[in-house]
Design a protein around this motif. Sequence first.
Motif, PDB file in Angstrom:
ATOM      1  N   ARG A 126       7.054 141.711  11.422  1.00  0.00           N
ATOM      2  CA  ARG A 126       6.096 140.999  12.289  1.00  0.00           C
ATOM      3  C   ARG A 126       4.701 141.015  11.640  1.00  0.00           C
ATOM      4  NH1 ARG A 126       5.747 139.741  17.922  1.00  0.00           N
ATOM      5  NH2 ARG A 126       3.653 139.971  18.775  1.00  0.00           N
ATOM      6  N   TRP A 127       4.438 142.068  10.812  1.00  0.00           N
ATOM      7  CA  TRP A 127       3.107 142.207  10.214  1.00  0.00           C
ATOM      8  C   TRP A 127       3.140 142.212   8.681  1.00  0.00           C
ATOM      9  CZ3 TRP A 127       4.851 146.684  13.148  1.00  0.00           C
ATOM     10  CH2 TRP A 127       4.765 146.468  14.528  1.00  0.00           C
ATOM     11  N   PHE A 128       4.156 142.862   8.106  1.00  0.00           N
ATOM     12  CA  PHE A 128       4.115 143.135   6.665  1.00  0.00           C
ATOM     13  C   PHE A 128       5.107 142.286   5.866  1.00  0.00           C
ATOM     14  CE2 PHE A 128       2.685 147.197   8.616  1.00  0.00           C
ATOM     15  CZ  PHE A 128       1.409 147.227   8.080  1.00  0.00           C
ATOM     16  N   THR A 129       4.748 142.068   4.607  1.00  0.00           N
ATOM     17  CA  THR A 129       5.568 141.330   3.655  1.00  0.00           C
ATOM     18  C   THR A 129       6.202 142.315   2.682  1.00  0.00           C
ATOM     19  OG1 THR A 129       4.083 139.426   3.795  1.00  0.00           O
ATOM     20  CG2 THR A 129       5.540 139.531   1.874  1.00  0.00           C
ATOM     21  N   GLU A 130       7.464 142.084   2.331  1.00  0.00           N
ATOM     22  CA  GLU A 130       8.127 142.992   1.382  1.00  0.00           C
ATOM     23  C   GLU A 130       7.491 142.857   0.001  1.00  0.00           C
ATOM     24  OE1 GLU A 130      11.915 140.253  -0.059  1.00  0.00           O
ATOM     25  OE2 GLU A 130      12.186 141.728   1.543  1.00  0.00           O
ATOM     26  N   GLY A 131       7.477 143.986  -0.727  1.00  0.00           N
ATOM     27  CA  GLY A 131       6.829 143.974  -2.037  1.00  0.00           C
ATOM     28  C   GLY A 131       7.776 144.196  -3.187  1.00  0.00           C
ATOM     29  N   ILE A 132       9.089 144.072  -2.936  1.00  0.00           N
ATOM     30  CA  ILE A 132      10.074 144.448  -3.946  1.00  0.00           C
ATOM     31  C   ILE A 132       9.938 143.669  -5.245  1.00  0.00           C
ATOM     32  CG2 ILE A 132      11.833 142.859  -3.037  1.00  0.00           C
ATOM     33  CD1 ILE A 132      13.912 145.027  -3.782  1.00  0.00           C
ATOM     34  N   ASN A 133       9.498 142.408  -5.173  1.00  0.00           N
ATOM     35  CA  ASN A 133       9.413 141.581  -6.379  1.00  0.00           C
ATOM     36  C   ASN A 133       8.017 141.521  -6.983  1.00  0.00           C
ATOM     37  OD1 ASN A 133      12.166 140.782  -6.401  1.00  0.00           O
ATOM     38  ND2 ASN A 133      11.754 139.375  -4.704  1.00  0.00           N
ATOM     39  N   ILE A 134       7.122 142.355  -6.476  1.00  0.00           N
ATOM     40  CA  ILE A 134       5.765 142.359  -7.030  1.00  0.00           C
ATOM     41  C   ILE A 134       5.709 143.276  -8.242  1.00  0.00           C
ATOM     42  CG2 ILE A 134       3.336 142.893  -6.598  1.00  0.00           C
ATOM     43  CD1 ILE A 134       3.811 142.234  -3.676  1.00  0.00           C
ATOM     44  N   ILE A 135       5.581 142.674  -9.399  1.00  0.00           N
ATOM     45  CA  ILE A 135       5.475 143.434 -10.651  1.00  0.00           C
ATOM     46  C   ILE A 135       4.414 142.773 -11.527  1.00  0.00           C
ATOM     47  CG2 ILE A 135       7.833 144.324 -10.625  1.00  0.00           C
ATOM     48  CD1 ILE A 135       8.616 142.112 -12.556  1.00  0.00           C
ATOM     49  N   GLY A 136       3.757 143.593 -12.312  1.00  0.00           N
ATOM     50  CA  GLY A 136       2.804 143.083 -13.282  1.00  0.00           C
ATOM     51  C   GLY A 136       1.529 142.508 -12.713  1.00  0.00           C
ATOM     52  N   GLN A 137       1.264 142.711 -11.439  1.00  0.00           N
ATOM     53  CA  GLN A 137       0.088 142.112 -10.816  1.00  0.00           C
ATOM     54  C   GLN A 137      -1.072 143.099 -10.717  1.00  0.00           C
ATOM     55  OE1 GLN A 137       0.680 139.935  -7.156  1.00  0.00           O
ATOM     56  NE2 GLN A 137       2.737 139.238  -7.740  1.00  0.00           N
ATOM     57  N   THR A 138      -2.251 142.547 -10.476  1.00  0.00           N
ATOM     58  CA  THR A 138      -3.427 143.363 -10.157  1.00  0.00           C
ATOM     59  C   THR A 138      -4.096 142.780  -8.917  1.00  0.00           C
ATOM     60  OG1 THR A 138      -4.907 142.039 -11.548  1.00  0.00           O
ATOM     61  CG2 THR A 138      -3.852 143.971 -12.574  1.00  0.00           C
TER      62      THR A 138
END
Length: 635
Positions: A126-138
């Motif tokens: 309802r509030w948060f987005t999954e971060g499993i595919n977040i790589i290499g970002q700043t």
Amino acid sequence: MDFIKVSTCCPITKVADVGTNLSNIKKCIDIAISEESKCIVFPELSITSYTCADLFLHNPLLHKAEKAIEDLCHYSKNKDILITVGAPLLNNNSLYNCAYIIFEGKVLGIVPKSYIPNYTEFYEKRWFTEGINIIGQTVSLSFQSDIPFGTDLIFEDNDFKYGVEICEDLWVTIPPSSFLAVNGANVIGNPSASNELASKSQYRKALVSNQSARTMSAYIYSSAGVHESSTDVLFSGHLLISENGTMLNENTRFERDNEVLTSVVDLFKLNSERLRNISFRDSNRLFNKQFRTIRFKYKDTSIKEFNRFVDPHPFVPSNTKEREERCKEIFAIQASALAKRFEHTGAKKAVIGISGGLDSTLALLVVIKTFDMLGIPRKNIVTITMPGFGTTDRTYNNALTLCRELQCDLREINIVEACLKHFEDIGHDKNIHDVTYENVQARERTQILMDIANKEGGLLIGTGDLSELALGWCTYNGDHMSMYAVNCSIPKTLVRYLVRYVAENEADKLTSETLIDILETPVSPELLPKDKDGNIAQKTEDIVGPYELHDFFLYHFMRHGSSKERILKLALTAFKDSYTEEEINKWLDKFIWRFFSQQFKRSAIPDGPKVGTISLSPRGDLRMPSDASCASWLN
């Protein structure tokens, strides 16, 4: 960096009150620093509290949370502790449930929660987005730019390699920590908010313990506490620190004050386990991902108060119930292994030399269990006592009583005349009590036993134990040799408990009394003449040192490849009330020298079952040249 202190904590929180939460987080950091901790993990979303619900969608709360992170960065300066704290992150119009890793005034990295639970009492999507595919970002915050952001972060200072997963991540089929571990992370932090249900804590504890074992890591788990909202659920503040499957520390749940739990983690042991485990290395090749290494530098990781428990008897469970279960299991392994050998060879008789000492007693008890299992009469167990120059009345009578009570075929062959004749044949003065004098007796006994085994169509059962093999405390081609060695991976400290277990649980009165007296008899090969009072003059532990020390040395030398310095440090902790540093150092030098110089004996040992984690079989756990030098270990 062999050891490092780490902490898990649960601060008092007030729902959506960032100021109060930050104040208590700082208090917990101060406590951890006073305990010499270098890494501290706070619960999930601890800056805001986990149970803010739709308030997470309000800018004032998100703005306060970011300001609190900035405040905490300032607070962390000159603190020399790695801080993992939970807070939301707004990035590209998506809100992430994150762990902020802070050190010396700076956010080193931000790790988003990979898996967002949205079932039963959880509705985080309802509030948060999954971060499993977040790589290499700043990402950039108002006070710091270009902060590494993603699930691909490992924070490193020399041997300390730290990764983070968040709450639900641990509960999924393949937790992110598995990938972190095979890519180098040896310490895993988990900021969590796991609500309490009846019996859930046991499952949670098993998850943490099993994942630390599977990843060969230290696992620091911190869950939200009782001051979270109790609108629909309650949190208990469960804190856990586990190391390779062993629970180092666990708190009492439902505490209402700030709580910090600190333990010493053995990084050397973890790295050693990984080095030896080929499957772990294979996992690295099969599941290798690209991870970013975020390097930082501690000022000082030395530990003044080394308050880690070091077990002085690593082969023997300290808990009575567990010890009894272990004894049953070991007897089952020994007897089942020996039964297989009898079934394969078709032999119906066992031959065993009985001295009235511990090792031959244990071997006989194993043979008894084996024959009872196979339905072979105990009269087919040929027990032979062979009195010599050093045999005392005490050991002689105990040997006779034991064999009679256990209904074996008891025979006596005195070896004195045969040995005297042999001395004459080889030109040895019987009054010179040197190694020749001793070994003639040991080899005479072995010759008798081997020949009777041939004559009876039976198997000669070896009696030597793991501690004797480690020290080479046996006569080459004497008691060193047999047709099957049932005690070959049982250390001396454990031999005692196995014999005592039978005495206290499985023996009749006279047998039990005999076994207890055998336990109380000094360990001796009885190869030198008795003293003037007829008592044992040759005491093994006076010559080679206490077996409890040697078993401790053996465990750490073999299990983790520990250096002399490391073994000495651990021994000084484990035996601080029993031996001086001078004594420990003396016997440690003796152990190392004997272990190397006696390898030629281990290279030619008979078959026998591996029972525990350590074996010295040249066909199994120890491939070592007989002419290796011990100089690098002693110097």
